[in-house]
Design an enzyme around this catalytic site. Structure first.
Site, PDB file in Angstrom:
ATOM      1  N   TRP A   1      24.336  -7.982  26.845  1.00 22.78           N
ATOM      2  CA  TRP A   1      23.413  -8.858  27.569  1.00 22.78           C
ATOM      3  C   TRP A   1      22.625  -9.732  26.593  1.00 22.78           C
ATOM      4  CZ3 TRP A   1      17.908  -8.147  27.411  1.00 22.78           C
ATOM      5  CH2 TRP A   1      17.211  -9.131  28.132  1.00 22.78           C
ATOM      6  N   HIS A   2      22.220  -9.188  25.467  1.00 20.62           N
ATOM      7  CA  HIS A   2      21.491 -10.004  24.484  1.00 20.62           C
ATOM      8  C   HIS A   2      22.375 -11.116  23.921  1.00 20.62           C
ATOM      9  CE1 HIS A   2      18.413  -6.713  24.210  1.00 20.62           C
ATOM     10  NE2 HIS A   2      17.641  -7.764  24.076  1.00 20.62           N
TER      11      HIS A   2
END
Length: 407
Positions: free
Chosen positions: A335-336
Site C-alpha cells: 500500500w505504501h
C-alpha cells in the site's frame, strides 16, 4: 486562485481560522450549523484542489459519486430478504470500493512511472473509510445509508489528506449531537493545545530534523557509499534523523487534524501515543499511526485469521497468526508503494512481530528464568526503538538511492 496544501503554511491556518469562527461561536451557544459545516468543508476542498491540482479536484468528485453509489447499492442489497449470507456480493462490494485505489496505486507500474489521472490527495484514507463501512454493514453494525451523513463522514476535510482514519458510527455519534457549553470549552481547549503542539512538532522539530540535519547527513552518507554496502556512521545518523523527522512531521500533521476536528465538535481519534516508548514491536503498532494500524488489524488481519479458522485451512494457531502477520504487513508495505524498500519494510515488521510472539511464548513457558524490572523494561524500550529506526531506514528509500541511485 489560492492553492493551499493542508497544514503546510501560515496562509492555510489564517483562512482556516476565519472559516472556523462561525462554527466556534455556534458551538459556544450550543448550536451546530450543519449547513455551514458542509459549505466550509466544500470551500476548503476547493482551495486544496484548485489551480494546478484541478485534475485532482475533478477526480475526487468522480470518486465521491462512485463510492456513494457502491455504498448505497450494498446497503440496499443488505435490506433485501435472504441476502445477508451472500459472501460473494460482500466480496464484490469490497472489491468495488477499493478498485479506484488499486487502479491509482498500480498505474505507475504499467505507465512508465506516471501517476494515475484518477488519483488525488487522500484517496487511500477515503477508501479505508468506505471499505470499513461496507464491512460493518456486513456485520450488521451499520443498518442504513444516509446520504448527507455519508458525505460528511467521507469528506470531513480536517482529516481528508492523511487521516486519522475515523469510523463511521463513532463519527456520526459526534455529528448528531451538540456538546454542552462546558463540554465544548473542554474540546476547544484540547483543540488549541493540539494545534500548538502540532506547530512545535512539525514546524520546529520536524523542520530541524528534516530540513536542517537530514540533507547534510545524507550527503555525508553518500560520500561514504563506496564502503561495504555503504555502511558508515553517517548512514546510522540518517537512520535516526529520518526517524525523528518522520515522527515529528507526521505527528504534527495529525495533531493539526485532531485539533481542528475538536474545534468542530468532532472527537477524531488520536494517531500517536508516545510510540518510541514502546517495549516491543506489538506495543509500537498500538501507539504508532494508531488509526491506520487498528484499521489494518480489524479489517485485514482479524478477518483473514477468522476466515482461515472457519475453513480450517491451518490447524496451528501459531502458524495462523504468523501467516496473518505476513499477509497484514505485506499488504501494508505494498500500500505504501510497489518498491522493494516498502515491501521489505513490511516483511521486516512481520518477521519482528513473529519473533516477538515467539519470545513472549518462550518467556511464559519459562517463568522465573527472566527478571522483570525497571532495568529490563528500559532495555526493551531501547531495543525496540533501534529496531523501529532500522525499519524506518528501509522505509525512507535512502538505501535505494545509496545502493542503486548513483553508480
Amino acid at each position: 486562485m489560492i492553492n493551499l496544501q493542508p497544514y503546510e503554511n501560515p496562509q492555510y491556518f489564517f483562512y482556516l481560522l476565519i472559516g472556523l469562527l462561525p462554527i466556534i461561536i455556534g458551538m459556544l451557544y450550543q448550536k451546530r450549523f450543519r449547513w455551514y459545516e458542509s459549505l466550509f468543508s466544500l470551500v476548503f476542498l476547493f482551495l486544496i484542489f484548485d489551480g494546478s491540482k484541478i485534475s485532482q479536484g475533478i477526480a475526487i468528485i468522480g470518486y465521491t459519486v462512485y463510492e456513494t453509489l457502491v455504498t448505497w447499492w450494498y446497503c440496499h442489497y443488505r435490506t433485501k430478504e435472504n441476502s445477508k449470507n451472500k459472501t460473494s456480493i460482500f466480496i464484490l462490494a469490497v472489491f468495488l470500493a477499493i478498485l479506484p485505489l488499486i487502479f491509482v496505486k498500480f498505474t505507475p507500474l504499467f505507465v512508465d512511472g506516471k501517476a494515475s489521472i484518477f488519483g488525488f490527495l487522500g484517496i487511500s484514507y477515503l477508501t479505508f473509510k468506505v471499505a470499513g463501512m461496507i464491512m460493518e454493514m456486513r456485520d450488521g453494525s451499520i443498518k442504513d445509508f444516509h446520504l448527507v451523513k455519508f458525505l460528511q463522514f467521507l469528506l470531513f476535510f480536517p482529516t481528508i489528506s492523511s487521516g486519522p482514519i475515523d469510523r463511521y458510527r463513532r463519527f456520526i455519534k459526534d455529528y448528531d449531537r451538540v456538546p454542552t457549553q462546558e463540554q465544548y470549552l473542554g474540546l476547544l481547549q484540547k483543540g488549541v493545545h493540539n494545534i500548538m503542539l502540532g506547530f512545535f512538532y512539525k514546524f520546529v522539530l520536524g523542520y530541524f530534523f528534516g530540513t536542517v540535519l537530514l540533507p547534510n547527513i545524507e550527503h555525508l552518507a553518500m560520500l561514504s557509499r563506496h564502503n561495504f554496502l555503504g555502511l558508515s556512521w553517517p548512514l546510522v545518523g540518517v537512520m535516526y534523523t529520518y526517524s525523528m523527522y518522520l515522527f515529528f512531521d507526521f505527528a504534527g500533521y495529525s495533531l493539526f487534524a485532531v485539533g481542528i476536528s475538536y474545534m468542530m465538535g468532532i472527537e477524531t481519534p488520536m494517531n500517536f501515543n508516545k510510540p518510541f516508548l514502546s517495549w516491543n514491536i506489538k506495543e509500537f503498532w498500538n501507539r504508532w499511526h494508531m488509526t491506520l494500524s487498528f484499521w489494518f488489524r480489524d479489517y485485514i488481519y482479524m478477518r483473514f485469521v477468522f476466515f482461515m479458522m472457519k475453513h480450517k485451512i491451518l490447524k496451528s494457531r501459531i502458524a495462523l497468526a504468523n501467516l496473518g502477520y505476513l499477509v497484514l504487513f505485506l499488504v501494508m508495505g505494498i500500500w505504501h508503494g510497489e518498491t522493494w524498500f516498502y515491501i521489505t519494510y513490511g516483511i521486516f515488521h512481520a518477521v519482528v512481530m513473529i519473533l516477538t510472539d515467539a519470545w513472549i511464548r518462550y518467556k511464559r513457558k519459562h517463568k522465573g528464568w527472566f527478571p522483570s524490572n525497571k532495568f529490563t523494561h528500559v532495555m526493551s524500550v531501547v531495543l525496540t526503538f533501534h529496531v523501529v529506526c532500522l525499519s524506518f531506514l528501509l522505509f525512507s528509500g535512502f538505501l535505494d538511492q545509496l545502493w542503486f541511485g548513483i553508480r
